[in-house]
Design an enzyme around this catalytic site. Sequence first.
Site, PDB file in Angstrom:
ATOM      1  N   PHE A   1       1.035  -1.252   0.125  1.00 22.28           N
ATOM      2  CA  PHE A   1      -0.015  -0.005  -0.210  1.00 22.28           C
ATOM      3  C   PHE A   1       1.082   1.122   0.032  1.00 22.28           C
ATOM      4  O   PHE A   1       1.887   1.238   0.803  1.00 22.28           O
ATOM      5  CB  PHE A   1      -0.948   0.120   1.377  1.00 22.28           C
ATOM      6  CG  PHE A   1      -1.889   0.837   1.249  1.00 22.28           C
ATOM      7  CD1 PHE A   1      -3.133   0.700   0.607  1.00 22.28           C
ATOM      8  CD2 PHE A   1      -2.044   1.993   1.834  1.00 22.28           C
ATOM      9  CE1 PHE A   1      -4.425   1.417   0.909  1.00 22.28           C
ATOM     10  CE2 PHE A   1      -2.858   3.325   2.004  1.00 22.28           C
ATOM     11  CZ  PHE A   1      -4.023   2.572   1.374  1.00 22.28           C
TER      12      PHE A   1
ATOM     13  N   ARG B   1     -12.267  -4.396  -7.579  1.00 24.62           N
ATOM     14  CA  ARG B   1     -11.761  -5.233  -6.428  1.00 24.62           C
ATOM     15  C   ARG B   1     -13.230  -5.503  -5.803  1.00 24.62           C
ATOM     16  O   ARG B   1     -14.072  -4.727  -5.675  1.00 24.62           O
ATOM     17  CB  ARG B   1     -11.104  -4.337  -5.485  1.00 24.62           C
ATOM     18  CG  ARG B   1      -9.600  -4.031  -5.668  1.00 24.62           C
ATOM     19  CD  ARG B   1      -8.928  -3.670  -4.619  1.00 24.62           C
ATOM     20  NE  ARG B   1      -9.661  -2.798  -3.541  1.00 24.62           N
ATOM     21  CZ  ARG B   1      -9.367  -2.146  -2.373  1.00 24.62           C
ATOM     22  NH1 ARG B   1      -8.077  -2.716  -1.951  1.00 24.62           N
ATOM     23  NH2 ARG B   1      -9.886  -1.632  -1.662  1.00 24.62           N
TER      24      ARG B   1
HETATM   25  C1  LIG Z   1      -5.927   0.997   4.516  1.00 23.76           C
HETATM   26  C2  LIG Z   1      -4.418   0.807   4.895  1.00 23.76           C
HETATM   27  C3  LIG Z   1      -3.833   1.660   5.474  1.00 23.76           C
HETATM   28  C4  LIG Z   1      -4.519   3.100   5.743  1.00 23.76           C
HETATM   29  O1  LIG Z   1      -3.413   4.144   6.463  1.00 23.76           O
HETATM   30  P1  LIG Z   1      -4.255   5.286   7.364  1.00 23.76           P
HETATM   31  O2  LIG Z   1      -2.963   6.048   7.633  1.00 23.76           O
HETATM   32  O3  LIG Z   1      -4.866   4.939   8.432  1.00 23.76           O
HETATM   33  O4  LIG Z   1      -4.836   6.071   6.264  1.00 23.76           O
HETATM   34  C5  LIG Z   1      -2.455   1.700   5.396  1.00 23.76           C
HETATM   35  N1  LIG Z   1      -1.805   0.621   5.055  1.00 23.76           N
HETATM   36  C6  LIG Z   1      -2.486  -0.482   4.263  1.00 23.76           C
HETATM   37  C7  LIG Z   1      -1.829  -1.671   4.103  1.00 23.76           C
HETATM   38  C8  LIG Z   1      -3.966  -0.342   4.276  1.00 23.76           C
HETATM   39  O5  LIG Z   1      -4.532  -1.144   3.890  1.00 23.76           O
END
Ligand SMILES: *Cc1c(COP(=O)(O)O)cnc(C)c1O
Length: 399
Positions: free
Chosen positions: A126, A370
């Site tokens: 991510f 998805r």
């Molecule tokens: C949803 C998600 C986030 C979200 O990060 P925030 O800082 O809470 O917005 C981070 N990493 C992954 C892998 C996610 O799926």
Amino acid sequence: MTAWTISDIRRLDATDPLANRRALFSLPDDLIYLDGNSLGAQPLNVPSAVATITTEWREELIGGWRDFGWFDLPDTVANQISKIIGAETGEVVVCDTVTTNLFKALSAAIQLRPDRAVVLAEEAAFPTDVYVARSVANLFGKELRLVPIGADVADHLDESVGVALLSHVDFRTAQRLDLPSVTSQVHAVGSLALWDLSHSAGVMPVGLGDSGVDFAVGCTYKYLNGGPGAPAYVFASKEHLDSTLQPIHGWMGHSEPFLMTDEYEPAPGARRFVTGTQPIISMRVLGAALDAYDGVDLVAVREKSKSLTGLFIDLVDQQCAGLGVTLLSPRDSALRGSQVSLHHPEAVPIYERLVEAGVRGDYRTPDILRFGFAPLYVSHMDVWNAVARVRSVLAHWNS
Ligand SMILES: *Cc1c(COP(=O)(O)O)cnc(C)c1O
């Protein structure tokens, strides 16, 4: 491949041990919601939790911090999450965002392996995870090594790696890593494992303690249904807690915040990961939402998750062949999270048509559709009906 019939689908739902959980959620009647991997549905008890906290605030004002346990919420809500991820009391705290918690946990881990030059992360991760890994690596003068998409983590581990930041389930493809065995590989070269559980917690047993995981972070507004912007959590193994210092020293993570002393003295346990004052209204909503997991067997959740995603894949194979979609997620259910991703060159307009047809999945630009399957509120009949609508949208698109 099974040639599924509607009576098979009815039988699967009739024998589903989690079928009664759906009644705990509020969902529009005409919608098939397959986006619980982005924003979980609203549990029915949330509005009364909101009413309670707003009343507490109105009537008790500042006294609520003590009288209504607001101060302790990061720890009390964490106890609900600990059960879901297999941690012990004191190893988890709920606070801040995943991004901030990644920053803190990664910094803490790097400081436990000061002589190691490399931070390992995944190219496929991510984006926020990669951004934080790069930024923290720079701050500590470390090299960031990215495991290329599709490559094996083990092939990129060696004794220069201080910490490996890994996604339990990939947000794009739903590829699932075997957390115990990858953690062992990381430990075998003397590195620490920091897992992001955002796409796994709540849809499978995680077993952090059993696997000897060092650190973990995760999101609560996806499968854990905490609501938009719900606070995240961070886990540090009890083995590291006393020697762990996260870099954002804040008064709410102090052992005695109300003494207002000059010196920072970290609170015992994971509470030291708390920075400043937390969003108490959101914490209360999250605490209420997590009640939907009370008494739930996560092995049964995983079984249902595999059943839902496997059924979706079979039905897409049978009903959408030749209509332009290909499967991006692993076919082997052991390697798959609770999501199925399909490739289509025009994923975005197709997604929009699906929403009009009452199927709410999502897309990742440019070409990924998805579909997330939250086992607490998605049924096999939902999957059956969703694929019928996907087929109809694709057939119209191609004609
Ligand atoms: C949803 C998600 C986030 C979200 O990060 P925030 O800082 O809470 O917005 C981070 N990493 C992954 C892998 C996610 O799926």
